[in-house]
Design a protein around this motif. Structure first.
Motif, PDB file in Angstrom:
ATOM      1  N   ILE A   5      33.071  50.291  46.726  1.00 39.38           N
ATOM      2  CA  ILE A   5      33.101  49.081  45.891  1.00 39.38           C
ATOM      3  C   ILE A   5      33.578  49.547  44.525  1.00 39.38           C
ATOM      4  O   ILE A   5      32.994  50.468  43.932  1.00 39.38           O
ATOM      5  N   LEU A   7      34.439  48.397  40.683  1.00 37.07           N
ATOM      6  CA  LEU A   7      34.262  47.330  39.690  1.00 37.07           C
ATOM      7  C   LEU A   7      35.169  47.593  38.507  1.00 37.07           C
ATOM      8  O   LEU A   7      35.083  48.657  37.870  1.00 37.07           O
ATOM      9  N   ILE A  19      24.574  45.346  42.417  1.00 38.15           N
ATOM     10  CA  ILE A  19      25.626  45.947  43.253  1.00 38.15           C
ATOM     11  C   ILE A  19      25.250  47.393  43.601  1.00 38.15           C
ATOM     12  O   ILE A  19      25.462  47.837  44.735  1.00 38.15           O
ATOM     13  N   CYS A  23      24.987  49.078  47.221  1.00 34.91           N
ATOM     14  CA  CYS A  23      25.659  50.344  47.563  1.00 34.91           C
ATOM     15  C   CYS A  23      24.657  51.339  48.143  1.00 34.91           C
ATOM     16  O   CYS A  23      24.945  52.021  49.133  1.00 34.91           O
ATOM     17  N   PHE A 104      36.944  44.669  42.644  1.00 32.52           N
ATOM     18  CA  PHE A 104      36.456  43.398  42.114  1.00 32.52           C
ATOM     19  C   PHE A 104      36.739  43.320  40.615  1.00 32.52           C
ATOM     20  O   PHE A 104      36.654  44.328  39.900  1.00 32.52           O
ATOM     21  N   SER A 139      28.254  39.857  41.992  1.00 36.61           N
ATOM     22  CA  SER A 139      27.434  40.702  42.885  1.00 36.61           C
ATOM     23  C   SER A 139      27.326  40.083  44.273  1.00 36.61           C
ATOM     24  O   SER A 139      27.274  40.799  45.277  1.00 36.61           O
ATOM     25  N   CYS A 142      30.482  41.053  46.224  1.00 30.49           N
ATOM     26  CA  CYS A 142      30.450  42.447  46.717  1.00 30.49           C
ATOM     27  C   CYS A 142      29.669  42.520  48.020  1.00 30.49           C
ATOM     28  O   CYS A 142      30.090  43.167  48.981  1.00 30.49           O
TER      29      CYS A 142
END
Ligand SMILES: C[S@@+](CC[C@H](N)C(=O)[O-])C[C@H]1O[C@@H](n2cnc3c(N)ncnc32)[C@H](O)[C@@H]1O
Length: 174
Positions: A5, A7, A19, A23, A104, A139, A142
């Motif tokens: 992921i 950001l 997030i 993870c 994202f 969030s 994600c």
């Protein structure tokens, strides 16, 4: 195979904390592209993700170009954007030999326009009602996307059945 992921310039510590928790629970790498809108000591970040921060493989990048240099397979990089013309469930994420990167945007302005245009073919939208909202919460997006990738990967490495000592479904305690 590693899921990432990514950001881009996140602003809100509570989002990044949440997030980080996702993870930690999904063995996903968290890539943070600076500048960040908070310090990693921020109390909101800690409140949302304190117990999990240390358990996450967090990689910091000074800027977007520096992050892009770390991506060995750009074809497996996906921009998560409401402007995407494909749906986030369309691509195939199941190859165990690949790393997958889900990028994202920041809470206010999303991803840079030029970046979106350059990788337009790799931009994925999560369907939403545009008349009611401008965008989903970062969030939440994600979690939605990573769980689709994990579903396609048969939740490899995760417990499908819980390992807790107390089973609420079976043990009866007054
Ligand atoms: C609050 S949104 C930012 C909205 C921003 N105005 C924009 O132009 O993208 C923060 C991030 O959440 C993700 N996001 C929110 N809603 C989405 C959707 N429906 N489809 C795909 N991504 C979405 C995107 O990564 C976006 O950059």
């Amino acid at each position: 195979m590693t899921n990432h992921i990514v950001l881009f310039e996140p602003l809100m510590p509570a989002n990044t904390g949440n997030i980080a928790r996702t993870c930690a629970g999904t063995d996903t790498v968290l890539d943070l592209i600076k500048p960040l809108g908070f310090s990693v000591d921020d109390k909101h970040l800690k409140r949302a993700g304190l117990d999990y921060w240390e358990k996450v493989d967090i990689r910091y990048h000074e800027n977007l170009p520096e992050f892009l240099q770390t991506v060995t397979q750009p074809e497996h990089m996906f921009l998560i954007s409401k402007f995407g013309t494909k749906t986030y469930t369309d691509p195939d994420y199941h190859n165990p030999k690949q790393d997958y990167y889900f990028i994202f945007g920041k809470e206010t302005t999303g991803l840079p326009e030029r970046f979106e245009q350059r990788y337009a073919e790799q931009a994925l939208r999560i369907p939403q009602d545009d008349q009611h909202i401008r965008a989903l919460n970062l969030s939440n997006t994600c979690a939605i996307v990573i769980y689709e990738a994990l579903r396609q990967q048969s939740f490899a490495g995760l417990e499908r059945v819980h390992t807790y000592e107390h089973d609420k479904l079976k043990d009866f305690k007054e």
